[in-house]
Design a protein around this motif. Structure first.
Motif, PDB file in Angstrom:
ATOM      1  N   ALA A  67      98.665 -32.690  -7.583  1.00 58.62           N
ATOM      2  CA  ALA A  67      99.343 -33.128  -8.809  1.00 58.62           C
ATOM      3  C   ALA A  67     100.153 -31.984  -9.415  1.00 58.62           C
ATOM      4  CB  ALA A  67      98.329 -33.661  -9.815  1.00 58.62           C
ATOM      5  N   ASP A  68      99.582 -30.789  -9.406  1.00 58.82           N
ATOM      6  CA  ASP A  68     100.300 -29.619  -9.936  1.00 58.82           C
ATOM      7  C   ASP A  68     101.573 -29.349  -9.141  1.00 58.82           C
ATOM      8  OD1 ASP A  68      98.628 -29.049 -12.066  1.00 58.82           O
ATOM      9  OD2 ASP A  68      97.373 -27.655 -10.925  1.00 58.82           O
ATOM     10  N   SER A  69     101.487 -29.472  -7.824  1.00 61.23           N
ATOM     11  CA  SER A  69     102.638 -29.145  -6.973  1.00 61.23           C
ATOM     12  C   SER A  69     103.739 -30.191  -7.053  1.00 61.23           C
ATOM     13  CB  SER A  69     102.186 -28.972  -5.525  1.00 61.23           C
ATOM     14  OG  SER A  69     101.713 -30.199  -4.988  1.00 61.23           O
ATOM     15  N   THR A  70     103.363 -31.442  -7.353  1.00 58.84           N
ATOM     16  CA  THR A  70     104.356 -32.523  -7.409  1.00 58.84           C
ATOM     17  C   THR A  70     104.806 -32.850  -8.830  1.00 58.84           C
ATOM     18  OG1 THR A  70     102.608 -34.214  -7.485  1.00 58.84           O
ATOM     19  CG2 THR A  70     103.456 -33.576  -5.294  1.00 58.84           C
ATOM     20  N   GLY A  71     104.111 -32.288  -9.822  1.00 58.76           N
ATOM     21  CA  GLY A  71     104.449 -32.578 -11.211  1.00 58.76           C
ATOM     22  C   GLY A  71     103.970 -33.939 -11.684  1.00 58.76           C
ATOM     23  N   ALA A  72     103.069 -34.555 -10.933  1.00 59.09           N
ATOM     24  CA  ALA A  72     102.556 -35.877 -11.298  1.00 59.09           C
ATOM     25  C   ALA A  72     101.551 -35.763 -12.435  1.00 59.09           C
ATOM     26  CB  ALA A  72     101.894 -36.538 -10.091  1.00 59.09           C
ATOM     27  N   ASP A  73     101.503 -36.791 -13.282  1.00 61.88           N
ATOM     28  CA  ASP A  73     100.555 -36.821 -14.398  1.00 61.88           C
ATOM     29  C   ASP A  73      99.927 -38.202 -14.457  1.00 61.88           C
ATOM     30  OD1 ASP A  73      99.692 -35.296 -17.019  1.00 61.88           O
ATOM     31  OD2 ASP A  73     100.085 -37.364 -17.609  1.00 61.88           O
ATOM     32  N   TYR A  74      98.617 -38.274 -14.251  1.00 64.92           N
ATOM     33  CA  TYR A  74      97.904 -39.536 -14.174  1.00 64.92           C
ATOM     34  C   TYR A  74      96.973 -39.712 -15.374  1.00 64.92           C
ATOM     35  CZ  TYR A  74      99.410 -39.316  -9.282  1.00 64.92           C
ATOM     36  OH  TYR A  74     100.156 -39.207  -8.136  1.00 64.92           O
ATOM     37  N   THR A  75      96.837 -40.954 -15.812  1.00 63.22           N
ATOM     38  CA  THR A  75      95.891 -41.262 -16.885  1.00 63.22           C
ATOM     39  C   THR A  75      94.546 -41.729 -16.331  1.00 63.22           C
ATOM     40  OG1 THR A  75      96.751 -43.524 -17.045  1.00 63.22           O
ATOM     41  CG2 THR A  75      97.731 -41.870 -18.501  1.00 63.22           C
ATOM     42  N   ASP A  76      94.469 -41.881 -15.010  1.00 56.28           N
ATOM     43  CA  ASP A  76      93.251 -42.348 -14.356  1.00 56.28           C
ATOM     44  C   ASP A  76      92.895 -41.371 -13.241  1.00 56.28           C
ATOM     45  OD1 ASP A  76      91.325 -44.782 -13.743  1.00 56.28           O
ATOM     46  OD2 ASP A  76      92.210 -44.182 -11.820  1.00 56.28           O
ATOM     47  N   ALA A 105      85.309 -30.504  -4.364  1.00 55.31           N
ATOM     48  CA  ALA A 105      86.387 -29.976  -3.529  1.00 55.31           C
ATOM     49  C   ALA A 105      87.500 -31.002  -3.368  1.00 55.31           C
ATOM     50  CB  ALA A 105      85.841 -29.561  -2.165  1.00 55.31           C
ATOM     51  N   LEU A 106      87.121 -32.279  -3.246  1.00 48.71           N
ATOM     52  CA  LEU A 106      88.103 -33.361  -3.169  1.00 48.71           C
ATOM     53  C   LEU A 106      88.938 -33.411  -4.442  1.00 48.71           C
ATOM     54  CD1 LEU A 106      89.289 -36.072  -2.102  1.00 48.71           C
ATOM     55  CD2 LEU A 106      87.300 -37.200  -3.141  1.00 48.71           C
ATOM     56  N   TYR A 107      88.266 -33.344  -5.584  1.00 49.28           N
ATOM     57  CA  TYR A 107      88.995 -33.438  -6.843  1.00 49.28           C
ATOM     58  C   TYR A 107      89.933 -32.247  -7.018  1.00 49.28           C
ATOM     59  CZ  TYR A 107      90.088 -34.772 -11.584  1.00 49.28           C
ATOM     60  OH  TYR A 107      90.783 -35.153 -12.711  1.00 49.28           O
ATOM     61  N   ARG A 108      89.501 -31.084  -6.622  1.00 49.78           N
ATOM     62  CA  ARG A 108      90.360 -29.906  -6.762  1.00 49.78           C
ATOM     63  C   ARG A 108      91.581 -29.993  -5.846  1.00 49.78           C
ATOM     64  NH1 ARG A 108      85.311 -25.826  -7.617  1.00 49.78           N
ATOM     65  NH2 ARG A 108      85.498 -25.628  -9.888  1.00 49.78           N
ATOM     66  N   ARG A 109      91.415 -30.588  -4.667  1.00 48.09           N
ATOM     67  CA  ARG A 109      92.591 -30.794  -3.798  1.00 48.09           C
ATOM     68  C   ARG A 109      93.587 -31.721  -4.473  1.00 48.09           C
ATOM     69  NH1 ARG A 109      88.813 -31.530   0.344  1.00 48.09           N
ATOM     70  NH2 ARG A 109      89.339 -33.756   0.521  1.00 48.09           N
ATOM     71  N   ALA A 110      93.075 -32.757  -5.132  1.00 43.99           N
ATOM     72  CA  ALA A 110      93.953 -33.692  -5.836  1.00 43.99           C
ATOM     73  C   ALA A 110      94.625 -33.013  -7.025  1.00 43.99           C
ATOM     74  CB  ALA A 110      93.154 -34.910  -6.295  1.00 43.99           C
ATOM     75  N   MET A 111      93.896 -32.133  -7.715  1.00 44.79           N
ATOM     76  CA  MET A 111      94.489 -31.363  -8.814  1.00 44.79           C
ATOM     77  C   MET A 111      95.663 -30.517  -8.317  1.00 44.79           C
ATOM     78  SD  MET A 111      91.036 -30.029 -10.823  1.00 44.79           S
ATOM     79  CE  MET A 111      91.925 -28.786 -11.757  1.00 44.79           C
ATOM     80  N   GLU A 112      95.454 -29.829  -7.203  1.00 45.73           N
ATOM     81  CA  GLU A 112      96.506 -28.975  -6.649  1.00 45.73           C
ATOM     82  C   GLU A 112      97.728 -29.797  -6.254  1.00 45.73           C
ATOM     83  OE1 GLU A 112      94.626 -26.966  -3.440  1.00 45.73           O
ATOM     84  OE2 GLU A 112      93.341 -25.725  -4.735  1.00 45.73           O
TER      85      GLU A 112
END
Length: 239
Positions: free
Chosen positions: A186-195, A177-184
């Motif tokens: 990133a999607d909303s801000t347009g951020a793209d992480y390699t880590d 659930a934590l990871y999915r919140r972080a996914m959402e």
């Protein structure tokens, strides 16, 4: 109240990310190159296959590699592999493709670089335990070398205290659930992480560093293949 009741083990899904373009490998597909007769990505998969704490494995790869990986999974009896799916344009997109395939029962997701074939199952298990205790964890090792910060002209500005510096490895393991919140986020801000830890850090989450091992190298260049072979032979000699 029941005394001595054993706590139920959480359902853990492992995602092996093997969809990179290997731009520094001189055209060699590092995931399929063999080390001691076994493809790199299969060695990574089997570290999770052999864990009693991992319930399923999803491999994310390039679309054209799916048929060959399907064959290899059968050949090396990687029975926990549930899906082999095509990745996206970036590592983050590829991980998200894997996360979207996990079982509905998934409570923790373990994300691992397919190009880290020497990870130890024991280290995976310990990292899972730490993730369950802290919400998320990654394997890491302390920096050995002296680290210098330099200016634009490459003159040393300062020597960085390495006491609290760690090299990040994988797996990196998160409560789903934590990871999915972080996914959402990133999607909303347009951020793209390699880590992946950086992804969850972006929503204010602290990540625990579990004890890694220095042999857990990432194969990035052709020289790393022979280095990994030598490390594997040393590891096997100690068994």
């Amino acid at each position: 109240m029941m005394i001595g009741k054993k706590k139920k083990r959480p359902f853990v899904s492992a995602i092996i990310v093997a969809a990179g373009n290997a731009s520094r490998m001189d055209g060699i597909d590092k995931q399929l190159v063999e080390i001691s007769g076994m493809p790199v990505v299969i060695r990574s998969v089997l570290a999770f296959e052999h864990s009693n704490k991992v319930d399923e494995i999803i491999v994310v790869t390039k679309k054209e590699s799916i048929p060959e990986l399907n064959r290899q999974v059968r050949e090396f009896f990687a029975n926990k592999v549930k899906f082999i799916v095509a990745g996206g344009k970036t590592r983050q997109e590829s991980v998200f493709c894997g996360v979207n395939c996990v079982d509905d029962r998934c409570e923790y997701v373990a994300i691992h670089d397919g190009a880290r074939p020497l990870v130890l199952t024991g280290a995976v298990d310990a990292c899972i335990d730490d993730a369950v205790e802290h919400g998320c964890a990654l394997l890491g090792v302390k920096v050995k070398e002296t680290i210098k910060a330099v200016d634009e002209e490459r003159f040393v500005e300062k020597t960085i205290d390495r006491e609290n510096l760690f090299i990040a490895q994988t797996p990196q393991i998160f409560e789903i659930a934590l990871y999915r919140r972080a996914m959402e986020h990133a999607d909303s801000t347009g951020a793209d992480y390699t880590d992946d830890c950086q992804l969850v850090e972006s929503i204010g989450q602290k990540v625990y560093v579990s004890r890694g091992h220095y042999n857990n190298i990432k194969i990035t260049t052709p020289d790393d293949i022979s280095y990994a072979q030598a490390l594997l032979e040393q590891m096997e000699d100690r068994i």
